[in-house]
Scaffold this active site. Sequence first.
Site, PDB file in Angstrom:
ATOM      1  N   HIS A 308       0.864  -1.178   0.000  1.00 12.41           N
ATOM      2  CA  HIS A 308       0.000   0.000   0.000  1.00 12.41           C
ATOM      3  C   HIS A 308       0.900   1.228   0.000  1.00 12.41           C
ATOM      4  O   HIS A 308       1.689   1.418   0.921  1.00 12.41           O
ATOM      5  CB  HIS A 308      -0.888  -0.013   1.252  1.00 12.41           C
ATOM      6  CG  HIS A 308      -1.974   1.016   1.259  1.00 12.41           C
ATOM      7  ND1 HIS A 308      -1.728   2.375   1.215  1.00 12.41           N
ATOM      8  CD2 HIS A 308      -3.325   0.897   1.299  1.00 12.41           C
ATOM      9  CE1 HIS A 308      -2.869   3.032   1.240  1.00 12.41           C
ATOM     10  NE2 HIS A 308      -3.856   2.157   1.298  1.00 12.41           N
ATOM     11  N   HIS A 351       0.690   2.644  11.817  1.00  9.48           N
ATOM     12  CA  HIS A 351       1.548   3.783  11.492  1.00  9.48           C
ATOM     13  C   HIS A 351       1.813   4.629  12.729  1.00  9.48           C
ATOM     14  O   HIS A 351       0.963   4.764  13.608  1.00  9.48           O
ATOM     15  CB  HIS A 351       0.838   4.650  10.431  1.00  9.48           C
ATOM     16  CG  HIS A 351       1.683   5.716   9.829  1.00  9.48           C
ATOM     17  ND1 HIS A 351       1.150   6.891   9.331  1.00  9.48           N
ATOM     18  CD2 HIS A 351       3.018   5.802   9.622  1.00  9.48           C
ATOM     19  CE1 HIS A 351       2.120   7.639   8.838  1.00  9.48           C
ATOM     20  NE2 HIS A 351       3.270   7.005   9.014  1.00  9.48           N
ATOM     21  N   GLU A 357      -2.249  14.069  12.151  1.00 11.15           N
ATOM     22  CA  GLU A 357      -3.306  13.746  11.199  1.00 11.15           C
ATOM     23  C   GLU A 357      -4.684  13.974  11.818  1.00 11.15           C
ATOM     24  O   GLU A 357      -5.054  13.312  12.792  1.00 11.15           O
ATOM     25  CB  GLU A 357      -3.192  12.287  10.753  1.00 11.15           C
ATOM     26  CG  GLU A 357      -1.825  11.910  10.195  1.00 11.15           C
ATOM     27  CD  GLU A 357      -1.709  10.426   9.878  1.00 11.15           C
ATOM     28  OE1 GLU A 357      -2.747   9.727   9.929  1.00 11.15           O
ATOM     29  OE2 GLU A 357      -0.596   9.958   9.599  1.00 11.15           O
ATOM     30  N   TYR A 366     -15.112   4.410   6.184  1.00 14.17           N
ATOM     31  CA  TYR A 366     -13.667   4.442   5.957  1.00 14.17           C
ATOM     32  C   TYR A 366     -13.131   3.020   6.027  1.00 14.17           C
ATOM     33  O   TYR A 366     -13.436   2.280   6.954  1.00 14.17           O
ATOM     34  CB  TYR A 366     -12.999   5.333   6.996  1.00 14.17           C
ATOM     35  CG  TYR A 366     -11.493   5.409   6.888  1.00 14.17           C
ATOM     36  CD1 TYR A 366     -10.872   5.672   5.672  1.00 14.17           C
ATOM     37  CD2 TYR A 366     -10.688   5.216   8.006  1.00 14.17           C
ATOM     38  CE1 TYR A 366      -9.497   5.743   5.571  1.00 14.17           C
ATOM     39  CE2 TYR A 366      -9.307   5.299   7.925  1.00 14.17           C
ATOM     40  CZ  TYR A 366      -8.713   5.552   6.700  1.00 14.17           C
ATOM     41  OH  TYR A 366      -7.352   5.618   6.597  1.00 14.17           O
ATOM     42  N   HIS A 387      -1.516   4.400  15.330  1.00 17.01           N
ATOM     43  CA  HIS A 387      -2.867   4.276  14.796  1.00 17.01           C
ATOM     44  C   HIS A 387      -2.856   3.275  13.651  1.00 17.01           C
ATOM     45  O   HIS A 387      -1.809   2.811  13.211  1.00 17.01           O
ATOM     46  CB  HIS A 387      -3.417   5.628  14.334  1.00 17.01           C
ATOM     47  CG  HIS A 387      -2.545   6.323  13.322  1.00 17.01           C
ATOM     48  ND1 HIS A 387      -1.428   7.054  13.671  1.00 17.01           N
ATOM     49  CD2 HIS A 387      -2.616   6.400  11.965  1.00 17.01           C
ATOM     50  CE1 HIS A 387      -0.853   7.551  12.585  1.00 17.01           C
ATOM     51  NE2 HIS A 387      -1.562   7.164  11.532  1.00 17.01           N
TER      52      HIS A 387
END
Length: 458
Positions: A308, A351, A357, A366, A387
């Site tokens: 990704h 991450h 963010e 989402y 997160h």
Amino acid sequence: MIQRDPNLLLSWRADQHPDAPMHNDQRYMTGFGNEFATEAVAGSLPIGQNSPQRVAHGLYAEQLSGTAFTAPRGQNRRSWLYRIRPAAVHGSFSLVEQSHFHNDFGAGPVPPDQLRWSPLPLPSVPTDFVDGLYTMAGNGGPEAMSGVGVHVYAANASMQDRFFYDADGELLLVPQQGRLRVHTELGVLALEPQQIGVIPRGMRFRVELLDAAARGYVCENFGGLLRLPDLGPIGANGLANPRDFETPHAAFEQREGTFELVAKFQGHLWRADIGHSPLDVVAWHGNYAPYRYDLRRFNTIGSISFDHPDPSIFTVLTSPSDTHGTANMDFAIFPPRWLVAQHTFRPPWFHRNVASEFMGLVHGVYDAKAEGFAPGGASLHNCMSGHGPDAATFDKASQADLTRPDVIADTMAFMFETRAVLRPTQQALSAAHRQADYQQCWSGLRAAFQPPITEDAT
């Protein structure tokens, strides 16, 4: 119209397709940062100069500067306005007490917790756009001309005889519920969910609601003006294409009466009486103007092999900082797309980020959060706060059949990413709609490590 094989569209809805209508009754000029010229009354624009001794039709010439006079030509933003009265014509300003919309990001400790909120409740009493603004977080400020303020809004009334401008920063509007008609000095922007609008710093406007209620997000950019990101090896085309940005033609109001002009200046709200509508620009030319963009026209880039890619490939607009390659703020979206990577955990990975963010959800679900992140809600993952996907999403994606594509449809999430820590306001931390149990979405992630048995171990 270009003909496309319908079999190639598969599950994409018609309104997610680049040919989808824009659903508005306004006229627009296309292009990002172009030098535009437009007049609502023929013959109002001077020919070959900016400030003639006498402007046609008894108008006044006024320059609106968004950058320094000496900014490099490619970055210089200014427009010349030809208006019924100069912007200087209004009464004295007095301070307004408004507890919810401000730049008070505090000087105390910032919790490193992951934070999430349910949607801001809609008002129960008449509330217009300005009164409905609610500050969530921010950094920097107008004094340093860097950083952002992050706000949400919830309104159920139009601004009729009230006008607003923000001298502290440009405003990026992200509607989530309800259509808006934004009347600005330079023309009218019609906005609906899955479109965005940008109002330049200092531009006077009023917001008309086209539905019973409206809710959405606002990023107040104190730093460098928003621009398109560089594409690098992607090439000359992709992501948000310049031709899809729309700027309104000139439109003006010729109204006299008792009106209110509200200004945001150095983090505070001020009000003044004004005896006419300040939206009285009959003609204008330049490149400092409001614009809108339909997020459904974003040309999404992704991997067709493995892994990704970093979320920077989803950047729509960026506010540059004084450090090359590091933005003051990036606005990124997570739109409908196909995930086809092989040997890959397809949702966004776990991450920790040096940047901070703030995420919102305009529509749908989402793909990294199966539950709890509702349209109109928000989350904040600050610098180095871990997160990623919740336990249900991780379990599902870890067992998915990768011989088939994952079609992420009917969704639109976004992110304001900033290089500086976003300091949540006290009202956001103590809000009733804050989800105090947010961290529990990761509690189901169990240790599954099983070291191999070696001969030495036996």
